[in-house]
Design a protein around this motif. Structure first.
Motif: not given
Length: 141
Positions: A124-132, A85-94
């Motif tokens: 917090s809206d359960k939206k994934w933000i792509k990071l540069e 279960e992904p944690v809000i605010g944590e960085i994940y890599h695909m």
């Protein structure tokens, strides 16, 4: 015999003396009445309004394109494999696995030799933000 009016007096049997009501000069000494040429004014107005509409349309088009890009990235992340279960605010890599499927991981792209697609942060809206990701975060990328 009726009393005749001189030619230079504006008189109507119905209206009487009505020179002040007419839209044109009625005597030689009257000021010249010119109609304004509003074609140029209308043309400038049309061009200005069209420019404003084009600018607004361009902004909306750009916002739409950004929204569609966000949607596509979120769709890609939510359809990838992950068993946590992904944690809000944590960085994940695909990454792309050997069988061609996409999966999420906490392991950074500099820590192993897998095909890195993108990095994301869950808001917090359960939206994934792509990071540069820059070299400042991962100096060995």
């Amino acid at each position: 015999m009726e009393k005749q009016k001189p030619d230079n007096i504006v008189y109507s049997d119905v209206e009487g003396y009505n020179a002040y009501l007419l839209p044109y000069a009625t005597t030689v000494g009257a000021p010249v009445i010119k109609t304004d040429n509003i074609v140029a004014w209308k043309t400038r107005g049309i061009h200005q309004v069209n420019r404003e509409f084009e600018d607004k349309f361009s902004q909306l088009k750009e916002q739409y394109q950004k929204l569609m890009e966000e949607y596509e990235w979120n769709d890609l992340v939510y359809n990838s494999k992950f068993s946590f279960e992904p944690v809000i605010g944590e960085i994940y890599h695909m990454y792309t696995s050997n069988d061609g499927t996409n999966f999420l991981s906490l392991i950074g792209p500099h820590e192993w030799n897998k095909e890195h697609i993108a990095s994301f942060k869950l808001n917090s809206d359960k939206k994934w933000i792509k990071l540069e990701l820059s070299n400042a975060i991962f100096p060995n990328i």
